[in-house]
Motif scaffolding. Structure first.
Motif, PDB file in Angstrom:
ATOM      1  N   MET A   1      -1.048  12.280  36.302  1.00 28.39           N
ATOM      2  CA  MET A   1       0.189  11.912  35.621  1.00 28.39           C
ATOM      3  C   MET A   1       0.296  12.690  34.318  1.00 28.39           C
ATOM      4  SD  MET A   1       1.496   9.733  37.664  1.00 28.39           S
ATOM      5  CE  MET A   1       2.754   8.923  36.682  1.00 28.39           C
ATOM      6  N   PRO A   2       1.477  13.198  34.033  1.00 29.52           N
ATOM      7  CA  PRO A   2       1.634  13.956  32.777  1.00 29.52           C
ATOM      8  C   PRO A   2       1.426  13.050  31.569  1.00 29.52           C
ATOM      9  CG  PRO A   2       3.773  13.513  33.773  1.00 29.52           C
ATOM     10  CD  PRO A   2       2.746  13.083  34.781  1.00 29.52           C
ATOM     11  N   ALA A   3       0.894  13.655  30.543  1.00 30.82           N
ATOM     12  CA  ALA A   3       0.694  12.901  29.300  1.00 30.82           C
ATOM     13  C   ALA A   3       2.044  12.562  28.687  1.00 30.82           C
ATOM     14  CB  ALA A   3      -0.142  13.710  28.321  1.00 30.82           C
ATOM     15  N   PRO A   4       2.161  11.440  28.047  1.00 26.81           N
ATOM     16  CA  PRO A   4       3.438  11.080  27.413  1.00 26.81           C
ATOM     17  C   PRO A   4       3.749  12.060  26.293  1.00 26.81           C
ATOM     18  CG  PRO A   4       1.707   9.598  26.667  1.00 26.81           C
ATOM     19  CD  PRO A   4       1.115  10.432  27.779  1.00 26.81           C
ATOM     20  N   PRO A   5       5.029  12.302  26.071  1.00 28.46           N
ATOM     21  CA  PRO A   5       5.382  13.217  24.975  1.00 28.46           C
ATOM     22  C   PRO A   5       4.869  12.677  23.657  1.00 28.46           C
ATOM     23  CG  PRO A   5       7.310  11.966  25.683  1.00 28.46           C
ATOM     24  CD  PRO A   5       6.224  11.687  26.680  1.00 28.46           C
ATOM     25  N   PRO A   6       4.454  13.568  22.767  1.00 28.91           N
ATOM     26  CA  PRO A   6       3.964  13.096  21.466  1.00 28.91           C
ATOM     27  C   PRO A   6       5.053  12.354  20.704  1.00 28.91           C
ATOM     28  CG  PRO A   6       4.352  15.458  21.404  1.00 28.91           C
ATOM     29  CD  PRO A   6       4.508  15.039  22.841  1.00 28.91           C
ATOM     30  N   VAL A   7       4.625  11.358  20.000  1.00 25.32           N
ATOM     31  CA  VAL A   7       5.567  10.588  19.188  1.00 25.32           C
ATOM     32  C   VAL A   7       5.872  11.383  17.925  1.00 25.32           C
ATOM     33  CG1 VAL A   7       5.955   8.446  17.952  1.00 25.32           C
ATOM     34  CG2 VAL A   7       4.667   8.423  20.106  1.00 25.32           C
ATOM     35  N   VAL A   8       7.112  11.754  17.803  1.00 23.46           N
ATOM     36  CA  VAL A   8       7.528  12.521  16.631  1.00 23.46           C
ATOM     37  C   VAL A   8       7.966  11.535  15.553  1.00 23.46           C
ATOM     38  CG1 VAL A   8       9.124  14.235  15.727  1.00 23.46           C
ATOM     39  CG2 VAL A   8       8.237  14.450  18.070  1.00 23.46           C
ATOM     40  N   VAL A   9       7.234  11.545  14.501  1.00 21.22           N
ATOM     41  CA  VAL A   9       7.565  10.660  13.377  1.00 21.22           C
ATOM     42  C   VAL A   9       8.514  11.401  12.451  1.00 21.22           C
ATOM     43  CG1 VAL A   9       6.654   9.314  11.454  1.00 21.22           C
ATOM     44  CG2 VAL A   9       5.325   9.520  13.581  1.00 21.22           C
ATOM     45  N   GLU A  10       9.715  10.926  12.437  1.00 22.20           N
ATOM     46  CA  GLU A  10      10.697  11.553  11.553  1.00 22.20           C
ATOM     47  C   GLU A  10      10.327  11.286  10.099  1.00 22.20           C
ATOM     48  OE1 GLU A  10      13.161  13.460  12.287  1.00 22.20           O
ATOM     49  OE2 GLU A  10      13.010  13.309  14.475  1.00 22.20           O
ATOM     50  N   PRO A  11      10.278  12.341   9.312  1.00 23.51           N
ATOM     51  CA  PRO A  11       9.973  12.104   7.895  1.00 23.51           C
ATOM     52  C   PRO A  11      11.057  11.253   7.244  1.00 23.51           C
ATOM     53  CG  PRO A  11      10.781  14.347   8.222  1.00 23.51           C
ATOM     54  CD  PRO A  11      10.585  13.753   9.597  1.00 23.51           C
ATOM     55  N   GLU A  12      10.609  10.370   6.435  1.00 22.91           N
ATOM     56  CA  GLU A  12      11.580   9.538   5.735  1.00 22.91           C
ATOM     57  C   GLU A  12      12.399  10.396   4.787  1.00 22.91           C
ATOM     58  OE1 GLU A  12       9.751   6.308   3.776  1.00 22.91           O
ATOM     59  OE2 GLU A  12       8.859   5.451   5.601  1.00 22.91           O
ATOM     60  N   PRO A  13      13.700  10.173   4.816  1.00 23.76           N
ATOM     61  CA  PRO A  13      14.533  10.975   3.911  1.00 23.76           C
ATOM     62  C   PRO A  13      14.141  10.736   2.460  1.00 23.76           C
ATOM     63  CG  PRO A  13      15.760   9.098   4.781  1.00 23.76           C
ATOM     64  CD  PRO A  13      14.462   9.163   5.541  1.00 23.76           C
ATOM     65  N   GLU A  14      14.162  11.802   1.721  1.00 24.69           N
ATOM     66  CA  GLU A  14      13.809  11.688   0.306  1.00 24.69           C
ATOM     67  C   GLU A  14      14.928  10.964  -0.433  1.00 24.69           C
ATOM     68  OE1 GLU A  14      12.831  15.350  -1.472  1.00 24.69           O
ATOM     69  OE2 GLU A  14      11.168  15.802  -0.114  1.00 24.69           O
ATOM     70  N   VAL A  15      14.537   9.926  -1.071  1.00 29.12           N
ATOM     71  CA  VAL A  15      15.509   9.165  -1.852  1.00 29.12           C
ATOM     72  C   VAL A  15      15.511   9.727  -3.267  1.00 29.12           C
ATOM     73  CG1 VAL A  15      16.149   6.889  -2.709  1.00 29.12           C
ATOM     74  CG2 VAL A  15      15.081   7.125  -0.447  1.00 29.12           C
ATOM     75  N   PRO A  16      16.651  10.239  -3.690  1.00 30.81           N
ATOM     76  CA  PRO A  16      16.658  10.799  -5.049  1.00 30.81           C
ATOM     77  C   PRO A  16      16.302   9.741  -6.075  1.00 30.81           C
ATOM     78  CG  PRO A  16      18.903  10.491  -4.219  1.00 30.81           C
ATOM     79  CD  PRO A  16      17.972  10.258  -3.059  1.00 30.81           C
ATOM     80  N   VAL A  17      15.477  10.167  -6.997  1.00 25.81           N
ATOM     81  CA  VAL A  17      15.053   9.255  -8.060  1.00 25.81           C
ATOM     82  C   VAL A  17      16.135   9.240  -9.135  1.00 25.81           C
ATOM     83  CG1 VAL A  17      13.307   8.763  -9.799  1.00 25.81           C
ATOM     84  CG2 VAL A  17      12.637   9.733  -7.578  1.00 25.81           C
ATOM     85  N   VAL A  18      16.746   8.115  -9.243  1.00 27.02           N
ATOM     86  CA  VAL A  18      17.812   7.960 -10.231  1.00 27.02           C
ATOM     87  C   VAL A  18      17.226   7.246 -11.439  1.00 27.02           C
ATOM     88  CG1 VAL A  18      20.078   6.977 -10.711  1.00 27.02           C
ATOM     89  CG2 VAL A  18      19.534   7.828  -8.414  1.00 27.02           C
ATOM     90  N   PRO A  19      17.201   7.928 -12.563  1.00 27.13           N
ATOM     91  CA  PRO A  19      16.653   7.252 -13.744  1.00 27.13           C
ATOM     92  C   PRO A  19      17.497   6.042 -14.110  1.00 27.13           C
ATOM     93  CG  PRO A  19      17.792   9.272 -14.372  1.00 27.13           C
ATOM     94  CD  PRO A  19      17.728   9.258 -12.867  1.00 27.13           C
ATOM     95  N   PRO A  20      16.870   5.006 -14.569  1.00 28.71           N
ATOM     96  CA  PRO A  20      17.646   3.827 -14.964  1.00 28.71           C
ATOM     97  C   PRO A  20      18.581   4.173 -16.112  1.00 28.71           C
ATOM     98  CG  PRO A  20      15.381   3.679 -15.776  1.00 28.71           C
ATOM     99  CD  PRO A  20      15.443   4.865 -14.850  1.00 28.71           C
ATOM    100  N   PRO A  21      19.691   3.490 -16.161  1.00 25.60           N
ATOM    101  CA  PRO A  21      20.621   3.778 -17.262  1.00 25.60           C
ATOM    102  C   PRO A  21      19.964   3.578 -18.615  1.00 25.60           C
ATOM    103  CG  PRO A  21      21.155   1.693 -16.188  1.00 25.60           C
ATOM    104  CD  PRO A  21      20.135   2.379 -15.333  1.00 25.60           C
ATOM    105  N   ARG A  22      20.331   4.460 -19.521  1.00 30.77           N
ATOM    106  CA  ARG A  22      19.747   4.384 -20.853  1.00 30.77           C
ATOM    107  C   ARG A  22      20.219   3.117 -21.557  1.00 30.77           C
ATOM    108  NH1 ARG A  22      21.244   6.727 -25.969  1.00 30.77           N
ATOM    109  NH2 ARG A  22      23.143   7.467 -24.983  1.00 30.77           N
ATOM    110  N   GLU A  23      19.259   2.314 -21.962  1.00 26.82           N
ATOM    111  CA  GLU A  23      19.596   1.075 -22.648  1.00 26.82           C
ATOM    112  C   GLU A  23      19.788   1.362 -24.131  1.00 26.82           C
ATOM    113  OE1 GLU A  23      16.747  -1.929 -21.955  1.00 26.82           O
ATOM    114  OE2 GLU A  23      17.038  -1.974 -19.759  1.00 26.82           O
TER     115      GLU A  23
END
Length: 336
Positions: A135-157
């Motif tokens: 039996m053929p081996a199952p296709p490798p599980v491709v782990v999608e990289p998590e999208p980069e969440v832009p780092v938003v600096p907190p509003p200046r207090e």
């Protein structure tokens, strides 16, 4: 029902008849079928284990086999009146499947046939052969990289109140002093929201107003308090427009070069003033130190006049403007 799959590969070579191997029966197996399987395999060099789940899923069956250190896993499934026997080689990823019909009234014969299928497969495997197809081996599980969440600096207090201190130089142009009135200036302000409250002091150096036989020495100074409204404040740039009131003073002394003239004693002339200005401040990199530039005007309630008392009346020597343009430039320090 027709046979689902059948493939048996002849033995690859002799095996030690005394070698004990391990097989695992997966899933729920009805007692009559289980008894026949144990009866048919009891004389084979196999240890038979039971696991109550995992039947029907090839990859899961292999995983259970590896966990039990078994060479073979076996399971049974029902398809209508047929019994499907599945035998899988764990290390070789081979699967052998046979469907056995169970005609009405011949269920016992079908159970016996299913047990014989298991016996035949285990016998071939014990002798070093293989069963089924790879039996053929199952296709490798491709782990999608998590999208980069832009780092938003907190509003200046912004603080509730912020102190600003300015030190620099100021110029007042009165229309009479040849070099205008230039001197040091100091300012302290408190920034509260969009409102700024400030006090400021300015002093000019002595200016010489020459006129024929005499020289009037004048030093201008001013002190004021005011308020301003913020137009811009983005941390780096800041602009305000404001107004204030205060006092302007002129310290006067006289130097005469004509014996017919008698100088009066030095005196100070003070008057109220109103002022308006536009101020811009630049803090490089939003830091605490910046440049402070202000352009405005002082409006004197009563502009001083410098006169000479003659026999036939007063002669005006110097009459400064009532409206005097002002410019200041310096460094400003802003509290964090």
């Amino acid at each position: 029902m027709a046979i689902v799959a059948l493939a048996v590969v002849t033995m690859a070579g002799p095996a030690d008849a005394q070698e004990v191997r391990r097989a695992v029966l997966l899933g729920h197996i009805e007692p009559r079928l289980l008894g026949r399987v144990r009866g048919q395999t009891g004389d084979l060099p196999w240890t038979i284990d039971r696991v109550e789940n995992g039947a029907g899923d090839f990859e899961r069956a292999l995983a259970i086999g590896r966990a039990r250190r078994a060479q073979v896993v076996v399971w049974f499934t029902r398809e209508g009146n047929a019994i499907v026997v599945s035998v899988a080689e764990v290390d070789e990823r081979r699967l052998f499947a046979r469907s056995i019909q169970a005609p009405t009234g011949e269920a016992s014969a079908a159970l016996e046939a299913a047990a014989l299928v298991v016996r035949g497969a285990l016998s071939d495997l014990a002798q070093g052969g293989h069963v089924g197809i790879v039996m053929p081996a199952p296709p490798p599980v491709v782990v999608e990289p998590e999208p980069e969440v832009p780092v938003v600096p907190p509003p200046r207090e912004e603080p509730d109140a912020r102190l600003l201190v300015s030190l620099g130089a100021a110029i007042a142009i009165d229309g009479e002093a040849p070099r205008a009135h230039i001197g040091p200036a100091a300012r302290i302000a408190v920034d509260v929201g969009i409102v700024e409250l400030a006090v400021e002091g300015r002093s000019g150096v002595q200016e010489d107003l020459d006129r024929d036989a005499l020289t009037v020495l004048v030093t201008r100074f001013a002190a004021r308090a005011g308020a301003a409204i913020e137009l811009i404040d983005d941390g780096e740039w800041r602009a305000t427009i404001g107004a204030g009131i205060g006092i302007a003073g002129h310290l006067r002394s006289t130097d005469v070069r004509d014996d017919s003239l008698e100088p009066t004693s030095p005196s100070t002339v003070a008057t109220f003033l109103a002022t308006g200005e536009v101020r811009g401040q630049w803090f490089p990199g939003a830091g605490p130190v910046g440049l402070d530039l202000a352009i405005g005007a002082d409006v004197l309630a009563i502009a001083p006049r410098f006169v000479v008392q003659l026999a036939d009346g007063l002669e005006v020597l110097h009459a400064p403007w009532s409206v005097q343009p002002t410019v200041s430039l310096g460094l400003v320090i802003r509290a964090p």
